[in-house]
Design an enzyme around this catalytic site. Structure first.
Site, PDB file in Angstrom:
ATOM      1  N   ASN A 157     -43.277  72.940  19.690  1.00 15.86           N
ATOM      2  CA  ASN A 157     -44.306  72.570  18.764  1.00 15.86           C
ATOM      3  C   ASN A 157     -44.517  70.878  18.993  1.00 15.86           C
ATOM      4  O   ASN A 157     -43.872  70.071  18.880  1.00 15.86           O
ATOM      5  CB  ASN A 157     -43.570  72.573  17.169  1.00 15.86           C
ATOM      6  CG  ASN A 157     -44.449  71.873  16.028  1.00 15.86           C
ATOM      7  OD1 ASN A 157     -45.461  71.500  16.276  1.00 15.86           O
ATOM      8  ND2 ASN A 157     -43.813  71.816  15.181  1.00 15.86           N
ATOM      9  N   GLU A 212     -42.860  70.064   7.550  1.00 16.27           N
ATOM     10  CA  GLU A 212     -43.627  68.938   7.246  1.00 16.27           C
ATOM     11  C   GLU A 212     -45.026  69.166   6.483  1.00 16.27           C
ATOM     12  O   GLU A 212     -45.795  68.447   5.864  1.00 16.27           O
ATOM     13  CB  GLU A 212     -44.054  68.526   8.891  1.00 16.27           C
ATOM     14  CG  GLU A 212     -42.833  67.520   9.135  1.00 16.27           C
ATOM     15  CD  GLU A 212     -42.853  67.492  10.829  1.00 16.27           C
ATOM     16  OE1 GLU A 212     -43.952  68.031  11.357  1.00 16.27           O
ATOM     17  OE2 GLU A 212     -41.565  67.308  11.536  1.00 16.27           O
ATOM     18  N   GLU A 224     -35.026  76.041  10.246  1.00 18.20           N
ATOM     19  CA  GLU A 224     -35.112  74.936  10.476  1.00 18.20           C
ATOM     20  C   GLU A 224     -34.522  73.775   9.364  1.00 18.20           C
ATOM     21  O   GLU A 224     -35.384  73.648   8.514  1.00 18.20           O
ATOM     22  CB  GLU A 224     -36.419  74.343  10.794  1.00 18.20           C
ATOM     23  CG  GLU A 224     -37.065  75.012  12.001  1.00 18.20           C
ATOM     24  CD  GLU A 224     -38.261  74.024  12.744  1.00 18.20           C
ATOM     25  OE1 GLU A 224     -37.979  73.719  13.910  1.00 18.20           O
ATOM     26  OE2 GLU A 224     -39.035  73.741  11.973  1.00 18.20           O
ATOM     27  N   SER A 266     -33.749  69.213  16.563  1.00 17.40           N
ATOM     28  CA  SER A 266     -32.882  68.559  17.354  1.00 17.40           C
ATOM     29  C   SER A 266     -32.433  69.260  18.557  1.00 17.40           C
ATOM     30  O   SER A 266     -31.261  68.832  19.251  1.00 17.40           O
ATOM     31  CB  SER A 266     -32.105  67.558  16.877  1.00 17.40           C
ATOM     32  OG  SER A 266     -32.505  66.806  16.007  1.00 17.40           O
ATOM     33  N   HIS A 292     -44.097  75.202   8.243  1.00 13.50           N
ATOM     34  CA  HIS A 292     -42.960  74.320   8.734  1.00 13.50           C
ATOM     35  C   HIS A 292     -43.054  73.075   7.583  1.00 13.50           C
ATOM     36  O   HIS A 292     -43.757  72.825   6.618  1.00 13.50           O
ATOM     37  CB  HIS A 292     -43.964  73.316   9.813  1.00 13.50           C
ATOM     38  CG  HIS A 292     -43.022  72.517  10.579  1.00 13.50           C
ATOM     39  ND1 HIS A 292     -42.696  71.383  10.213  1.00 13.50           N
ATOM     40  CD2 HIS A 292     -42.401  72.535  11.933  1.00 13.50           C
ATOM     41  CE1 HIS A 292     -41.756  70.677  10.888  1.00 13.50           C
ATOM     42  NE2 HIS A 292     -41.659  71.540  12.009  1.00 13.50           N
ATOM     43  N   GLY A 320     -36.058  66.203  14.119  1.00 14.85           N
ATOM     44  CA  GLY A 320     -36.183  64.918  14.716  1.00 14.85           C
ATOM     45  C   GLY A 320     -35.309  63.794  14.244  1.00 14.85           C
ATOM     46  O   GLY A 320     -35.665  62.729  14.625  1.00 14.85           O
ATOM     47  N   LYS A 338     -46.826  69.259  17.708  1.00 11.52           N
ATOM     48  CA  LYS A 338     -47.130  68.361  16.313  1.00 11.52           C
ATOM     49  C   LYS A 338     -48.490  67.528  16.709  1.00 11.52           C
ATOM     50  O   LYS A 338     -49.354  67.914  17.485  1.00 11.52           O
ATOM     51  CB  LYS A 338     -46.205  67.526  16.142  1.00 11.52           C
ATOM     52  CG  LYS A 338     -44.632  67.997  15.805  1.00 11.52           C
ATOM     53  CD  LYS A 338     -43.680  67.337  15.044  1.00 11.52           C
ATOM     54  CE  LYS A 338     -42.385  68.241  15.139  1.00 11.52           C
ATOM     55  NZ  LYS A 338     -41.399  67.579  14.133  1.00 11.52           N
TER      56      LYS A 338
HETATM   57  C1  PEP Z   1     -39.908  70.784  14.625  1.00 11.81           C
HETATM   58  O1  PEP Z   1     -40.524  69.789  14.187  1.00 11.81           O
HETATM   59  O2  PEP Z   1     -40.045  72.086  14.485  1.00 11.81           O
HETATM   60  C2  PEP Z   1     -38.603  70.610  15.288  1.00 11.81           C
HETATM   61  C3  PEP Z   1     -37.725  71.010  15.437  1.00 11.81           C
HETATM   62  O3  PEP Z   1     -38.530  69.193  15.789  1.00 11.81           O
HETATM   63  P1  PEP Z   1     -37.383  68.495  16.614  1.00 11.81           P
HETATM   64  O4  PEP Z   1     -36.978  69.386  17.878  1.00 11.81           O
HETATM   65  O5  PEP Z   1     -37.816  67.357  17.224  1.00 11.81           O
HETATM   66  O6  PEP Z   1     -36.024  68.425  15.778  1.00 11.81           O
END
Ligand code: PEP
Length: 271
Positions: A19, A106, A176, A222, A104, A182, A21
């Protein structure tokens, strides 16, 4: 591009999605992808999905032509067309993309997407031959209050209740935990695996045991080249949704390679 329905099998094919973003315009995105395309294409036994921003989709669709890579969008609206300024429709994505990330955290947090909105998008994606990667997960407060399973069940129920059975195994679920996205503070493999078990039980409640065993579930939050082995070695975890680390070619290739070594499977059918 996939046309044939995914073959029914208890062997779930691993899936790693990047992803990207809201990072990079088409030129920089092209360079980044160009850096890892050949190496990714050479890795077998893993479905690799790259989700750049909307403005790079067309470029990437051309780049991926003739490769094993899948293309995904990061979001979409549910209507096909009309007076919805700024939105992108399933009709527009259909000819370019294989997957679309929906719900997601976000999107839920900054754009106030509700469970009902996510469900409308899931229905729209499936009816346009797009495979949704449906994100579910609790925030820190909910986690600390011991409400993880309640939140997961709510998200899964909203996305899957009453869904036509033929569509269930075209969906991918991404667990997630929001506190892990992040932050550099991932869940543990074992902890995530327990939540995955609960997700499969909920899918079984709604659509039966076979569907629950067939649906692919990713971990996200992460993930990096050091910790991917801990997740992918868990029996219920079929892959990862990767944010930050998917923007680092060497790191992302390593994540996919480790996944391939850990879970070996036959090649996919493409559109
Ligand atoms: C995400 O935004 O879907 C995500 C998993 O981000 P990160 O791997 O940076 O934690």
């Amino acid at each position: 591009m996939i046309t044939d329905p995914r073959p029914l099998t208890n062997m779930r094919r691993p899936i790693i999605a990047g992803n990207w973003k809201m990072n990079m315009g088409p030129e920089k995105a092209f360079d980044l992808m160009d850096n890892m395309l050949e190496q990714l294409d050479a890795i077998e036994d893993v479905d690799i999905v790259i989700c750049p921003s909307f403005v790079s989709l067309e470029t990437f669709a051309d780049m991926f032509d003739g490769t094993s890579l899948f293309l995904g969008a990061q979001n979409m609206f549910w209507e096909e067309q009309g007076a919805f300024t700024g939105e992108v429709s399933p009709l527009m994505l259909q000819s370019m993309c294989d997957y679309v990330i929906l719900g997601h955290s976000e999107r839920r947090q900054y754009f106030h997407e509700s469970d009902q909105d996510v469900r409308r998008k899931v229905d729209a994606a499936l009816s346009h031959d797009l495979m949704p990667i449906i994100c579910v997960g609790e925030n820190l407060q909910e986690n600390e209050a011991g409400r993880t399973l309640e939140i997961i069940e709510r998200h899964v129920t909203a996305a899957f209740e009453g869904l036509d059975q033929q569509y269930v195994n075209k969906c991918v679920i991404a667990y997630e935990p929001i506190w892990a996205i992040g932050t550099g503070k991932p869940a543990t493999g074992e902890g995530a695996n327990r939540v995955f078990g609960a997700i499969r039980r909920k899918v079984a409640d709604l659509h039966g045991d076979t569907a629950a065993q067939e649906i692919r579930i990713q971990y996200g939050g992460s993930v990096n080249k050091e910790n991917i082995a801990e997740f992918i070695s868990q029996p219920e975890i079929d892959g990862a949704l990767v944010g930050g680390a998917s923007l680092k070619p060497g790191e992302f290739v390593r994540i996919v390679a480790v996944t391939s070594q850990a879970k070996r499977m036959p090649a996919p059918k493409r559109k």
